[in-house]
Motif scaffolding. Structure first.
Motif, PDB file in Angstrom:
ATOM      1  N   ASN A 171      50.836  53.644  48.060  1.00 43.93           N
ATOM      2  CA  ASN A 171      50.939  53.680  46.434  1.00 43.93           C
ATOM      3  C   ASN A 171      52.113  54.005  45.963  1.00 43.93           C
ATOM      4  O   ASN A 171      52.955  54.009  46.684  1.00 43.93           O
ATOM      5  CB  ASN A 171      49.923  54.682  45.574  1.00 43.93           C
ATOM      6  CG  ASN A 171      50.147  56.046  46.290  1.00 43.93           C
ATOM      7  OD1 ASN A 171      51.125  56.487  46.732  1.00 43.93           O
ATOM      8  ND2 ASN A 171      49.094  56.905  46.033  1.00 43.93           N
ATOM      9  N   THR A 185      49.341  49.998  53.638  1.00 39.65           N
ATOM     10  CA  THR A 185      49.425  49.798  52.164  1.00 39.65           C
ATOM     11  C   THR A 185      49.784  51.289  51.618  1.00 39.65           C
ATOM     12  O   THR A 185      49.108  52.128  52.187  1.00 39.65           O
ATOM     13  CB  THR A 185      47.893  49.427  51.331  1.00 39.65           C
ATOM     14  OG1 THR A 185      47.613  48.101  52.179  1.00 39.65           O
ATOM     15  CG2 THR A 185      48.069  49.103  49.917  1.00 39.65           C
ATOM     16  N   LEU A 208      47.372  54.398  51.792  1.00 41.34           N
ATOM     17  CA  LEU A 208      46.181  54.235  51.418  1.00 41.34           C
ATOM     18  C   LEU A 208      45.395  53.630  52.227  1.00 41.34           C
ATOM     19  O   LEU A 208      44.132  53.961  52.526  1.00 41.34           O
ATOM     20  CB  LEU A 208      46.159  53.250  49.933  1.00 41.34           C
ATOM     21  CG  LEU A 208      46.862  53.681  48.942  1.00 41.34           C
ATOM     22  CD1 LEU A 208      47.048  52.529  47.974  1.00 41.34           C
ATOM     23  CD2 LEU A 208      46.401  54.820  48.295  1.00 41.34           C
ATOM     24  N   GLU A 209      45.906  52.576  53.274  1.00 40.10           N
ATOM     25  CA  GLU A 209      45.064  51.912  54.301  1.00 40.10           C
ATOM     26  C   GLU A 209      46.166  51.448  55.108  1.00 40.10           C
ATOM     27  O   GLU A 209      47.415  51.137  55.135  1.00 40.10           O
ATOM     28  CB  GLU A 209      44.644  50.663  53.609  1.00 40.10           C
ATOM     29  CG  GLU A 209      43.413  50.083  54.216  1.00 40.10           C
ATOM     30  CD  GLU A 209      42.876  48.823  53.441  1.00 40.10           C
ATOM     31  OE1 GLU A 209      41.787  48.739  53.636  1.00 40.10           O
ATOM     32  OE2 GLU A 209      43.552  48.495  52.586  1.00 40.10           O
ATOM     33  N   ALA A 268      45.256  58.176  56.112  1.00 32.48           N
ATOM     34  CA  ALA A 268      45.251  57.776  54.593  1.00 32.48           C
ATOM     35  C   ALA A 268      45.508  59.299  53.976  1.00 32.48           C
ATOM     36  O   ALA A 268      45.262  60.521  54.634  1.00 32.48           O
ATOM     37  CB  ALA A 268      43.692  57.656  54.319  1.00 32.48           C
ATOM     38  N   GLU A 322      49.972  48.478  44.099  1.00 38.64           N
ATOM     39  CA  GLU A 322      50.134  48.935  45.682  1.00 38.64           C
ATOM     40  C   GLU A 322      51.302  48.343  46.295  1.00 38.64           C
ATOM     41  O   GLU A 322      51.513  46.985  45.959  1.00 38.64           O
ATOM     42  CB  GLU A 322      48.814  48.864  46.117  1.00 38.64           C
ATOM     43  CG  GLU A 322      47.792  49.873  45.680  1.00 38.64           C
ATOM     44  CD  GLU A 322      46.302  49.754  46.366  1.00 38.64           C
ATOM     45  OE1 GLU A 322      46.394  48.683  47.286  1.00 38.64           O
ATOM     46  OE2 GLU A 322      45.490  50.240  45.849  1.00 38.64           O
TER      47      GLU A 322
END
Ligand SMILES: Nc1ncnc2c1ncn2[C@@H]1O[C@H](COP(=O)(O)OP(=O)(O)OP(=O)(O)O)[C@@H](O)[C@H]1O
Ligand SMILES: [Mg+2]
Length: 447
Positions: free
Chosen positions: A85, A83, A91-92, A109, A169
């Motif tokens: 942004n 994931t 983000l993940e 991250a 996202e």
């Protein structure tokens, strides 16, 4: 992640007593009847609270189970989930993604994902990401990723948008398609190779077809020529006999005798032409035998000797030391070399050099090159010289059948004849013959 909160009953009791005390301070005195009702209500509340507490415990247990399932599905999934942004920061990432990117999950991250994308493909990645955030439509692309150990892999990247409470996202799914890409590349290479082979084979086939058509044409013309020649020969013999008789017995004036001589000369020329035409179609009844090519060529040279001598043409023999005997029809081969040597001599009008070279090719073929440094052949004529009756020589000198005859004989022997020529520099005819005569069963592949 869901916070793991449990309900502490002691804590709740303490907060409830505090609240009761603060409320009692402000309230008026309560009657005993009222008190009893309140106690009753409190008891009911307590039971209600206990029931709610149980409900909450159960809800949390379910939540925990869901959390574990999420872990199984997301983190341990065999496909890679990442994931990012809107700025492209990670983000993940699930465990598979971390393994593919060759980095610890915790270290991923905050890193820009573009760091892992091959430079040449980064424009493609940015374009799709921008498109996703602009249109919210799913995107998909194929690009190369570079791992920290510098190895690359091909991935298919599917992107979709998730509306989070804060900012949107981008969820990505990666599939490793390296093997498919390698197979595709191999397929392209193989295709190119195959196309090359097909092109080469097509060219060879066209050449064979050309030779075949030429052969067919020769055969048809040959048949016709042989029958015409036969029909013409008898009356010609009669005319010659009559002319000779007139010349011998008639009382002719000088001018008349001259005309008779001229007529006889023309008859002889016609006789030669007829003989050539008959040569042109000589059915291959000739006997195949073991032939020493060098001895055969040597036996032909005296026939062109006069021709060579008057034109001051030297002949050089470059014979291979180990030329094996070949299986062929001797008189037919003699005809080939006689034609080629005569042509070479004709090309060297003001003197020159003819070189006869022999060579063994592989284990199955021999080649004889007849090279001259004469006038050469006009490139516009190169495609026609094997055609019957094509000649550039004056009409009383050439019939234009020599090379057609050579062509037919070489073909009958399962060989081929090539020519290379440069105007003003000279010409080389190369006669390829199989060691084993094939009795007209095939033609050597073209160069
Ligand atoms: N070595 C050579 N150098 C230059 N031109 C050649 C050579 N060999 C053949 N040619 C050309 O090819 C033509 C055809 O040759 P081909 O032997 O078939 O017939 P020709 O020599 O003209 O007549 P014929 O052989 O019947 O006497 C020649 O007229 C000539 O133009
Ligand atoms: Mg000739």
């Amino acid at each position: 992640m869901i916070p793991n909160r449990t309900i502490d009953p002691v804590e709740i009791r303490r907060r409830a007593e505090e609240q009761l005390q603060s409320r009692q301070g402000a309230d008026a005195p309560i009657s005993s009847h009222e008190m009893q009702r309140l106690v009753q209500e409190l008891k009911i509340h307590q039971i209600e609270l206990e029931m709610q507490n149980e409900e909450l415990q159960r809800a949390y247990a379910e939540l925990e189970a869901l959390q574990e399932r999420y872990f199984d599905l997301y983190d341990l999934a065999p496909v890679c989930y990442v994931t990012v942004n809107e700025a492209g920061m990670i983000l993940e990432a699930n465990l598979s993604a971390a393994t593919m990117l060759g980095a610890a999950r915790s270290a991923l991250a905050g890193l820009p994902l573009s760091r892992f994308i091959q430079k040449e493909d980064s424009d493609l990645y940015h374009l799709h990401r921008r498109q996703l955030f602009t249109t919210a439509e799913k995107q998909s692309c194929e690009l190369r990723m570079v791992k920290p150990d510098k190895t690359t892999c091909w991935i298919q990247m599917a992107m979709s948008i998730t509306q989070q409470p804060g900012a949107p996202e981008c969820r990505m799914v990666f599939n490793d398609i390296t093997e498919r890409k390698q197979a595709e590349e191999l397929l392209v290479d193989m295709n190119v190779e195959l196309e090359g082979k097909v092109e080469l084979r097509t060219r060879e086939l066209l050449q064979i077809q050309k030779q075949y058509l030429h052969g067919e044409k020769l055969a048809a013309i040959g048949l016709l020529s042989a029958s015409i020649a036969h029909e013409f020969n008898n009356p010609l013999q009669s005319v010659t006999t009559v002319l000779k008789g007139i010349g011998k017995y008639a009382d002719l004036k000088e001018k008349e005798a001259e005309f008779i001589d001229m007529a006889l000369q023309e008859c002889r020329r016609m006789g030669n032409l007829i003989a050539n035409l008959q040569d042109f179609y000589r059915p291959s009844t000739g006997k195949y035998e073991s032939i020493d090519l060098h001895a055969l060529i040597d036996s032909v040279l005296p026939f062109v000797k006069k021709h060579l001598h008057t034109r001051k043409i030297a002949v050089v023999k470059e014979y291979a030391a180990d030329l094996p005997a070949i299986n062929a029809v001797a008189d037919q081969l003699k005809q080939i070399f006689l034609n080629l040597l005569n042509n070479a001599a004709d090309a060297c009008e003001g003197g020159g050099l003819i070189t006869v070279t022999t060579e063994v090719i592989g284990r199955e073929n021999v080649v004889v090159h007849v090279r001259d440094n004469g006038a050469g052949i006009d490139p516009a004529h190169l495609g026609k010289i094997f055609e019957p009756f094509f000649t550039t020589k004056p009409h009383n000198k050439g019939t234009g059948l020599g090379l057609s005859v050579c062509y037919g004989i070489v073909k009958d022997h399962g060989g081929r004849i090539d020519v290379e020529s440069e105007p003003g520099k000279g010409t080389v005819f190369s006669v390829f013959l199989p060691l084993q005569g094939v009795h007209n069963e095939g033609v050597l592949p073209a160069k």
